[in-house]
Motif scaffolding. Sequence first.
Motif, PDB file in Angstrom:
ATOM      1  N   PHE A 142      36.456  46.243  98.628  1.00 43.94           N
ATOM      2  CA  PHE A 142      36.596  44.853  98.218  1.00 43.94           C
ATOM      3  C   PHE A 142      36.379  44.693  96.703  1.00 43.94           C
ATOM      4  CE2 PHE A 142      35.532  44.521 102.710  1.00 43.94           C
ATOM      5  CZ  PHE A 142      36.378  43.528 103.162  1.00 43.94           C
ATOM      6  N   GLY A 143      36.551  45.761  95.957  1.00 45.81           N
ATOM      7  CA  GLY A 143      36.348  45.703  94.514  1.00 45.81           C
ATOM      8  C   GLY A 143      34.911  46.011  94.152  1.00 45.81           C
ATOM      9  N   SER A 144      34.107  44.986  93.957  1.00 43.50           N
ATOM     10  CA  SER A 144      32.700  45.199  93.615  1.00 43.50           C
ATOM     11  C   SER A 144      31.850  45.544  94.834  1.00 43.50           C
ATOM     12  CB  SER A 144      32.133  43.955  92.926  1.00 43.50           C
ATOM     13  OG  SER A 144      32.249  42.818  93.757  1.00 43.50           O
ATOM     14  N   LEU A 145      32.413  45.424  96.024  1.00 48.39           N
ATOM     15  CA  LEU A 145      31.703  45.767  97.255  1.00 48.39           C
ATOM     16  C   LEU A 145      32.519  46.756  98.083  1.00 48.39           C
ATOM     17  CD1 LEU A 145      30.285  42.350  98.572  1.00 48.39           C
ATOM     18  CD2 LEU A 145      28.973  44.273  97.679  1.00 48.39           C
ATOM     19  N   LEU A 146      31.906  47.869  98.447  1.00 45.85           N
ATOM     20  CA  LEU A 146      32.495  48.813  99.384  1.00 45.85           C
ATOM     21  C   LEU A 146      31.697  48.687 100.676  1.00 45.85           C
ATOM     22  CD1 LEU A 146      32.839  51.945  97.038  1.00 45.85           C
ATOM     23  CD2 LEU A 146      34.418  50.020  97.327  1.00 45.85           C
TER      24      LEU A 146
ATOM     25  N   SER B 279      27.139  52.436  92.901  1.00 43.48           N
ATOM     26  CA  SER B 279      28.245  53.395  92.865  1.00 43.48           C
ATOM     27  C   SER B 279      27.966  54.597  91.970  1.00 43.48           C
ATOM     28  CB  SER B 279      29.536  52.703  92.410  1.00 43.48           C
ATOM     29  OG  SER B 279      29.379  52.163  91.106  1.00 43.48           O
ATOM     30  N   GLU B 280      27.012  54.446  91.044  1.00 39.42           N
ATOM     31  CA  GLU B 280      26.677  55.549  90.142  1.00 39.42           C
ATOM     32  C   GLU B 280      25.643  56.487  90.752  1.00 39.42           C
ATOM     33  OE1 GLU B 280      28.255  56.054  87.246  1.00 39.42           O
ATOM     34  OE2 GLU B 280      29.498  54.315  87.776  1.00 39.42           O
ATOM     35  N   ASP B 281      25.124  56.139  91.915  1.00 42.71           N
ATOM     36  CA  ASP B 281      24.094  56.957  92.561  1.00 42.71           C
ATOM     37  C   ASP B 281      24.725  58.215  93.148  1.00 42.71           C
ATOM     38  OD1 ASP B 281      22.030  58.008  94.198  1.00 42.71           O
ATOM     39  OD2 ASP B 281      21.146  56.012  94.399  1.00 42.71           O
ATOM     40  N   ASP B 282      24.137  59.356  92.870  1.00 45.14           N
ATOM     41  CA  ASP B 282      24.658  60.631  93.388  1.00 45.14           C
ATOM     42  C   ASP B 282      24.369  60.819  94.870  1.00 45.14           C
ATOM     43  OD1 ASP B 282      25.582  61.310  90.853  1.00 45.14           O
ATOM     44  OD2 ASP B 282      23.715  62.341  90.304  1.00 45.14           O
ATOM     45  N   SER B 283      23.491  59.981  95.429  1.00 41.91           N
ATOM     46  CA  SER B 283      23.070  60.163  96.817  1.00 41.91           C
ATOM     47  C   SER B 283      23.848  59.301  97.807  1.00 41.91           C
ATOM     48  CB  SER B 283      21.572  59.848  96.950  1.00 41.91           C
ATOM     49  OG  SER B 283      20.798  60.629  96.063  1.00 41.91           O
ATOM     50  N   VAL B 284      24.892  58.629  97.355  1.00 46.58           N
ATOM     51  CA  VAL B 284      25.655  57.743  98.254  1.00 46.58           C
ATOM     52  C   VAL B 284      26.242  58.559  99.401  1.00 46.58           C
ATOM     53  CG1 VAL B 284      27.598  56.168  98.448  1.00 46.58           C
ATOM     54  CG2 VAL B 284      26.207  56.166  96.373  1.00 46.58           C
ATOM     55  N   PRO B 285      25.911  58.213 100.654  1.00 47.46           N
ATOM     56  CA  PRO B 285      26.456  58.973 101.787  1.00 47.46           C
ATOM     57  C   PRO B 285      27.938  58.699 101.994  1.00 47.46           C
ATOM     58  CG  PRO B 285      25.193  57.095 102.564  1.00 47.46           C
ATOM     59  CD  PRO B 285      24.998  57.141 101.080  1.00 47.46           C
TER      60      PRO B 285
ATOM     61  N   VAL C 215      27.667  48.980  95.851  1.00 45.68           N
ATOM     62  CA  VAL C 215      27.996  47.978  94.849  1.00 45.68           C
ATOM     63  C   VAL C 215      28.592  48.671  93.627  1.00 45.68           C
ATOM     64  CG1 VAL C 215      27.123  46.195  93.296  1.00 45.68           C
ATOM     65  CG2 VAL C 215      26.183  46.412  95.609  1.00 45.68           C
ATOM     66  N   VAL C 216      29.756  48.196  93.202  1.00 46.45           N
ATOM     67  CA  VAL C 216      30.416  48.719  91.999  1.00 46.45           C
ATOM     68  C   VAL C 216      30.222  47.679  90.894  1.00 46.45           C
ATOM     69  CG1 VAL C 216      32.558  49.604  91.003  1.00 46.45           C
ATOM     70  CG2 VAL C 216      32.104  49.878  93.468  1.00 46.45           C
ATOM     71  N   ARG C 217      29.227  47.881  90.069  1.00 47.18           N
ATOM     72  CA  ARG C 217      28.870  46.897  89.043  1.00 47.18           C
ATOM     73  C   ARG C 217      29.849  46.888  87.881  1.00 47.18           C
ATOM     74  NH1 ARG C 217      28.593  44.247  85.239  1.00 47.18           N
ATOM     75  NH2 ARG C 217      26.799  43.178  84.291  1.00 47.18           N
ATOM     76  N   GLY C 218      30.304  48.050  87.437  1.00 53.42           N
ATOM     77  CA  GLY C 218      31.173  48.112  86.260  1.00 53.42           C
ATOM     78  C   GLY C 218      30.352  48.018  84.985  1.00 53.42           C
TER      79      GLY C 218
END
Length: 266
Positions: free
Chosen positions: A49-53, A36-42, A215-218
């Motif tokens: 789903f919280g930790s999973l998009l 989720s912190e990646d600037d290249s996410v399309p 993935v949203v790790r937190g």
Amino acid sequence: MTEEPAPENVEDAEDVAEEATAETANESGSGGPWDSEDDSVPEMQRLDFGSLLVPVAPGLGFQVNFEATQVDDQGKPLDGRPVAVLVQHQESAMQLQVFAAPKRSGIWDDVRAETAKDIQEQAKGQTQEGDGPFGSELLAMVPAALTEDVLAEMPQEVREQIPAEFIEQGWAPQIIRFLGVDGPRWFLQAVVQGAAIEDEEQWQVLEDVLRGVVVVRGDAPMPPRELLELRIPKEFSESQEDGQGDESADQEFKPFERGPEITEVR
């Protein structure tokens, strides 16, 4: 040409190496799964789903698998927590689970070896390692029970295709594909079953979903291999309230019903 300043210590050098690896992967077109912190996410439509998009598309179904955390005197679940997301497409299914992992090393190599050992010793199955679009993966063949209850629940057209020898012996060989992706402080496991094992078109749909996962790790510290928290998307509750499903995905909400999972990350 301006030179980049040299890393001041080993930790800085490791950070530089990690960033270079991530940039190389994105430039090569390998795509996700993404952090989720990646600037290249399309940009694309995803269920939260919280930790999973997880990407949505026509023809996909979604189910949340729960693990009971409290049972009554008869052993029936009273409460539980979501532990996996099941993506369904035609006669195929892919179960997604995401775990915490160490910052400096991945865990897929160890998990893969442990999974193979469990399948061989506990499920009396066979395994074979190979290379896939996401790196090393594991293919397993396990005996699947064909009891009267199982056969009764099958659609007639499916039951008629089962060889008589399998029905007589009470089990049939089942192929399961395990894929793993090591990310920054997380590990994503995908377990594939059904027609997508051999049907390239159905697998391509699931592969595209996996490549689009975020993935949203937190920031919270967590021990390695602990499940990252999942939650029910708001679309699930909204579709239940109005009695209608999402047009882009045939979503189902079945608490305490587990998907195609024969092993767990320990």
